[in-house]
Design an enzyme around this catalytic site. Structure first.
Site, mmCIF file in Angstrom:
data_model
loop_
_atom_site.group_PDB
_atom_site.id
_atom_site.type_symbol
_atom_site.label_atom_id
_atom_site.label_comp_id
_atom_site.label_asym_id
_atom_site.label_seq_id
_atom_site.Cartn_x
_atom_site.Cartn_y
_atom_site.Cartn_z
ATOM 1 N N THR A 136 45.692 -11.270 -13.425
ATOM 2 C CA THR A 136 44.782 -10.516 -12.555
ATOM 3 C C THR A 136 44.015 -9.443 -13.344
ATOM 4 O O THR A 136 44.585 -8.777 -14.217
ATOM 5 C CB THR A 136 45.585 -9.852 -11.424
ATOM 6 O OG1 THR A 136 46.304 -10.875 -10.744
ATOM 7 C CG2 THR A 136 44.674 -9.131 -10.441
ATOM 8 N N GLY A 161 38.481 -6.976 -11.781
ATOM 9 C CA GLY A 161 37.427 -7.686 -11.041
ATOM 10 C C GLY A 161 37.949 -8.697 -10.037
ATOM 11 O O GLY A 161 37.167 -9.257 -9.262
ATOM 12 N N SER A 199 42.407 -13.501 -7.076
ATOM 13 C CA SER A 199 42.474 -14.827 -6.450
ATOM 14 C C SER A 199 41.687 -15.860 -7.246
ATOM 15 O O SER A 199 42.105 -17.005 -7.393
ATOM 16 C CB SER A 199 41.910 -14.772 -5.023
ATOM 17 O OG SER A 199 42.610 -13.841 -4.243
ATOM 18 N N PHE A 241 47.615 -4.635 -12.041
ATOM 19 C CA PHE A 241 48.698 -5.008 -11.120
ATOM 20 C C PHE A 241 49.767 -5.855 -11.833
ATOM 21 O O PHE A 241 50.348 -6.764 -11.224
ATOM 22 C CB PHE A 241 48.179 -5.815 -9.918
ATOM 23 C CG PHE A 241 47.056 -5.195 -9.139
ATOM 24 C CD1 PHE A 241 46.878 -3.835 -9.100
ATOM 25 C CD2 PHE A 241 46.187 -5.994 -8.403
ATOM 26 C CE1 PHE A 241 45.845 -3.264 -8.358
ATOM 27 C CE2 PHE A 241 45.152 -5.448 -7.649
ATOM 28 C CZ PHE A 241 44.973 -4.074 -7.637
ATOM 29 N N GLU A 301 56.353 -20.510 -8.619
ATOM 30 C CA GLU A 301 56.253 -19.114 -8.172
ATOM 31 C C GLU A 301 56.145 -19.058 -6.644
ATOM 32 O O GLU A 301 56.776 -18.222 -5.999
ATOM 33 C CB GLU A 301 55.032 -18.448 -8.816
ATOM 34 C CG GLU A 301 54.941 -16.966 -8.449
ATOM 35 C CD GLU A 301 53.721 -16.252 -9.048
ATOM 36 O OE1 GLU A 301 52.915 -16.895 -9.752
ATOM 37 O OE2 GLU A 301 53.567 -15.048 -8.763
ATOM 38 N N ARG A 326 74.662 0.817 17.843
ATOM 39 C CA ARG A 326 73.824 1.869 18.410
ATOM 40 C C ARG A 326 73.882 1.828 19.944
ATOM 41 O O ARG A 326 73.625 0.781 20.551
ATOM 42 C CB ARG A 326 72.371 1.663 17.956
ATOM 43 C CG ARG A 326 71.393 2.670 18.504
ATOM 44 C CD ARG A 326 71.601 4.021 17.879
ATOM 45 N NE ARG A 326 70.522 4.945 18.194
ATOM 46 C CZ ARG A 326 70.526 6.219 17.813
ATOM 47 N NH1 ARG A 326 71.543 6.698 17.120
ATOM 48 N NH2 ARG A 326 69.523 7.006 18.126
ATOM 49 N N GLN A 342 69.340 -7.654 27.215
ATOM 50 C CA GLN A 342 68.837 -9.018 26.999
ATOM 51 C C GLN A 342 67.588 -9.021 26.097
ATOM 52 O O GLN A 342 67.417 -9.898 25.249
ATOM 53 C CB GLN A 342 68.502 -9.661 28.349
ATOM 54 C CG GLN A 342 68.210 -11.143 28.224
ATOM 55 C CD GLN A 342 67.858 -11.760 29.568
ATOM 56 O OE1 GLN A 342 67.118 -11.179 30.362
ATOM 57 N NE2 GLN A 342 68.396 -12.921 29.835
ATOM 58 N N GLY A 381 64.590 1.662 15.508
ATOM 59 C CA GLY A 381 63.934 2.865 16.037
ATOM 60 C C GLY A 381 63.557 3.811 14.903
ATOM 61 O O GLY A 381 63.173 3.362 13.809
ATOM 62 N N GLY A 387 49.198 -15.924 -4.887
ATOM 63 C CA GLY A 387 48.247 -16.675 -4.046
ATOM 64 C C GLY A 387 48.256 -16.087 -2.647
ATOM 65 O O GLY A 387 49.248 -16.226 -1.917
HETATM 66 C C1 LIG Z 1 52.794 -5.409 -6.589
HETATM 67 C C2 LIG Z 1 51.917 -6.430 -7.236
HETATM 68 C C3 LIG Z 1 52.392 -7.152 -8.315
HETATM 69 C C4 LIG Z 1 51.553 -8.085 -8.937
HETATM 70 N N1 LIG Z 1 51.999 -8.706 -10.085
HETATM 71 C C5 LIG Z 1 51.117 -9.451 -10.811
HETATM 72 C C6 LIG Z 1 51.486 -9.969 -12.085
HETATM 73 O O1 LIG Z 1 52.615 -9.807 -12.560
HETATM 74 N N2 LIG Z 1 50.565 -10.663 -12.790
HETATM 75 C C7 LIG Z 1 49.310 -10.882 -12.323
HETATM 76 O O2 LIG Z 1 48.522 -11.509 -13.012
HETATM 77 N N3 LIG Z 1 48.938 -10.426 -11.099
HETATM 78 C C8 LIG Z 1 49.807 -9.711 -10.348
HETATM 79 N N4 LIG Z 1 49.436 -9.208 -9.128
HETATM 80 C C9 LIG Z 1 48.106 -9.500 -8.624
HETATM 81 C C10 LIG Z 1 48.100 -10.488 -7.479
HETATM 82 O O3 LIG Z 1 48.358 -11.773 -7.955
HETATM 83 C C11 LIG Z 1 46.718 -10.343 -6.804
HETATM 84 O O4 LIG Z 1 46.708 -9.095 -6.122
HETATM 85 C C12 LIG Z 1 46.434 -11.482 -5.870
HETATM 86 O O5 LIG Z 1 46.243 -12.671 -6.592
HETATM 87 C C13 LIG Z 1 45.165 -11.217 -5.049
HETATM 88 O O6 LIG Z 1 44.113 -10.855 -5.879
HETATM 89 P P1 LIG Z 1 43.278 -9.519 -5.576
HETATM 90 O O7 LIG Z 1 44.229 -8.435 -5.323
HETATM 91 O O8 LIG Z 1 42.272 -9.344 -6.630
HETATM 92 O O9 LIG Z 1 42.551 -9.809 -4.192
HETATM 93 P P2 LIG Z 1 41.156 -10.535 -3.999
HETATM 94 O O10 LIG Z 1 41.117 -11.782 -4.791
HETATM 95 O O11 LIG Z 1 40.073 -9.551 -4.209
HETATM 96 O O12 LIG Z 1 41.234 -10.905 -2.450
HETATM 97 C C14 LIG Z 1 41.202 -9.880 -1.450
HETATM 98 C C15 LIG Z 1 41.470 -10.517 -0.089
HETATM 99 O O13 LIG Z 1 40.450 -11.468 0.193
HETATM 100 C C16 LIG Z 1 41.019 -12.728 0.473
HETATM 101 N N5 LIG Z 1 40.156 -13.750 -0.121
HETATM 102 C C17 LIG Z 1 39.855 -13.912 -1.424
HETATM 103 N N6 LIG Z 1 39.048 -14.966 -1.579
HETATM 104 C C18 LIG Z 1 38.833 -15.478 -0.341
HETATM 105 C C19 LIG Z 1 38.113 -16.601 0.166
HETATM 106 N N7 LIG Z 1 37.460 -17.416 -0.665
HETATM 107 N N8 LIG Z 1 38.122 -16.825 1.480
HETATM 108 C C20 LIG Z 1 38.815 -16.003 2.324
HETATM 109 N N9 LIG Z 1 39.526 -14.938 1.910
HETATM 110 C C21 LIG Z 1 39.552 -14.701 0.591
HETATM 111 C C22 LIG Z 1 42.378 -12.726 -0.178
HETATM 112 O O14 LIG Z 1 43.236 -13.611 0.477
HETATM 113 C C23 LIG Z 1 42.792 -11.276 0.006
HETATM 114 O O15 LIG Z 1 43.332 -11.134 1.298
HETATM 115 C C24 LIG Z 1 50.258 -8.323 -8.444
HETATM 116 C C25 LIG Z 1 49.812 -7.626 -7.331
HETATM 117 C C26 LIG Z 1 50.601 -6.679 -6.741
HETATM 118 C C27 LIG Z 1 50.052 -5.900 -5.571
#
Ligand SMILES: Cc1cc2nc3c(=O)[nH]c(=O)nc-3n(C[C@H](O)[C@H](O)[C@H](O)COP(=O)(O)OP(=O)(O)OC[C@H]3O[C@@H](n4cnc5c(N)ncnc54)[C@H](O)[C@@H]3O)c2cc1C
Length: 383
Positions: free
Chosen positions: A127, A130, A133, A157, A242, A268, A279, A343, A368
């Site tokens: 990641t 920029g 995903s 991240f 993964e 509790r 229920q 609670g 993902g």
């Molecule tokens: C605690 C933590 C640990 C992590 N560890 C790692 C790690 O070890 N190594 C690593 O490489 N990464 C890591 N990540 C990154 C993680 O894999 C990404 O956060 C994740 O892949 C989503 O990418 P992004 O945050 O850039 O969101 P974005 O790609 O910007 O997406 C933002 C939102 O838009 C949605 N979206 C994106 N594209 C579309 C589309 N075409 N249509 C509809 N919706 C869409 C997504 O589902 C998401 O809800 C980590 C993240 C966190 C928060």
């Protein structure tokens, strides 16, 4: 016979639960405050034979298959572990499989064996600031210069990135798009490689998360994993494991949250009676149980299939995606209901359920995100 309940696997479950109760549960609140796990825990877990379950013995693993790994995940959650702890203690499950599959003996000796022995920590850097995903669009560039690549760019991240001794890093060695990506193992002390601050997060507090920057970092060409420009394929292949692992963590979170909530509902009392006498509370618990049982059954079926199915099989890729989304939805529902049953105490840092509630939120984003998984599923289903 149910492969999840063989005598050997029941013994494994009991042993991991005992280890978690002795070595993890008493300390996890402190590690959450510290923002990271002690290295000592990696040594201890390796010594106990639990750091590398499901990894082949030929590369220093503990042997066993994905069912054994699933049982260890279930047991660790059941005995008071957390998904944040697992993410950080087992980051090698995303940082090393590409290296193992490449069969490169030198990289295996230098990075995989010491990591599985608890002596090194590895991370996976895909990641970027920029975006995460759209893996095919990464921008960190590696340009060949003699026997080295010169790397420039940034990652964010990155789990265990603060402590990691090496990062299996996705870099652009070729043209735009998925065909121009390679994986390079970059060591922490390489000049120009900077680990930024530890990122503060909603959950997974005991798992350190870093921003990494690369400025003219020279990496020997021997550190490329597999073929140059095959990185996207290698990354995509490992996503199956993964995602199955995250599905397992999700239903195991749900089961732990349910167990905690059911125990609390028995003790509790409100308006002169225990909560469990109502229920509406019993129905909540039954709904939590039903969704957890369904997510577990689906995920376990995919785990069993994954053992003998090539990772590139589209039906397995689809099954992993579906299991992840279902199990994540289950975990989100169950932790929400569990906090409600607790609670005000459910909102307190001192209650374990607070941690699971916060930790569960990342499960539908990492490995993902749910929407992206649905897009992939639609494609694989031909919709
Ligand atoms: C605690 C933590 C640990 C992590 N560890 C790692 C790690 O070890 N190594 C690593 O490489 N990464 C890591 N990540 C990154 C993680 O894999 C990404 O956060 C994740 O892949 C989503 O990418 P992004 O945050 O850039 O969101 P974005 O790609 O910007 O997406 C933002 C939102 O838009 C949605 N979206 C994106 N594209 C579309 C589309 N075409 N249509 C509809 N919706 C869409 C997504 O589902 C998401 O809800 C980590 C993240 C966190 C928060």
């Amino acid at each position: 016979m149910n492969p999840w309940n063989t005598p050997e696997r029941e013994a494994l479950r009991t042993a991991v639960e005992s280890f978690t109760r002795a070595e993890i549960a008493p300390h996890i609140a402190q590690w959450e405050d510290d923002g990271e796990l002690p290295r000592e825990l990696h040594h201890k877990t390796a010594k106990a034979g639990f750091l590398a379950i499901g990894f082949p013995e030929e590369v220093g693993g503990d042997g066993g298959d994905m069912i054994d790994a699933g049982i260890a995940t279930e047991a660790m959650m059941a005995a008071g572990g957390s998904t944040g702890l697992q993410a950080s203690l087992f980051t090698h499950s995303i940082a090393t499989p590409h290296i193992i599959d490449s069969g490169n003996a030198d990289l295996i000796d230098r990075y995989v064996r010491p990591t599985l022995a608890g002596e090194m920590i590895g991370a996976l850097g895909v990641t970027e600031p920029g975006g995460g995903s759209d893996v095919a669009n990464i921008r960190t560039r590696a340009v060949r210069d003699g026997d080295h690549y010169v790397v420039n760019g940034a990652k964010t991240f990155i789990t265990s990135g603060v402590r990691a001794d090496f990062v299996t890093t996705a870099v652009r060695t070729g043209d735009e798009g998925h065909g121009g990506i390679s994986l390079l193992v970059i060591e922490k002390d390489t000049p120009g490689f900077t680990v930024g601050r530890s990122l503060r997060k909603m959950g997974w507090h005991c798992s350190d998360t870093a921003e990494l920057s690369f400025e003219d970092v020279r990496v020997p060409v021997e550190n490329v994993v597999g073929e140059e420009n095959s990185g996207f394929y290698l990354i995509a292949q490992q996503f199956v494991g993964e995602r199955i692992n995250l599905a397992t963590q999700s239903y195991a979170t749900a089961q732990r949250a349910l167990d905690l909530a059911a125990a609390y509902a028995k003790e509790r009392e409100t308006f002169g009676k225990p909560l469990i006498a109502r229920q509406v509370i019993r129905h909540k618990l039954v709904e939590m149980h039903s969704r957890t049982a369904a997510a577990r059954a689906l995920t376990r079926e995919v785990v069993e299939r994954a053992i003998d199915t090539p990772k590139s099989d589209p039906t397995l890729i689809l099954d992993a995606v579906v299991a992840k989304n279902q199990a994540v939805a289950c975990a989100e529902f169950v932790v929400h209901e569990a906090v409600q049953i607790f609670g005000g105490m459910g909102y307190m840092r001192e209650s374990e359920i607070d941690r699971h509630y916060r930790d569960a939120r990342i499960l539908g984003i990492g490995g993902g995100a749910t929407e992206v998984m649905k897009d992939l599923a639609a494609k694989l289903l031909g919709y």
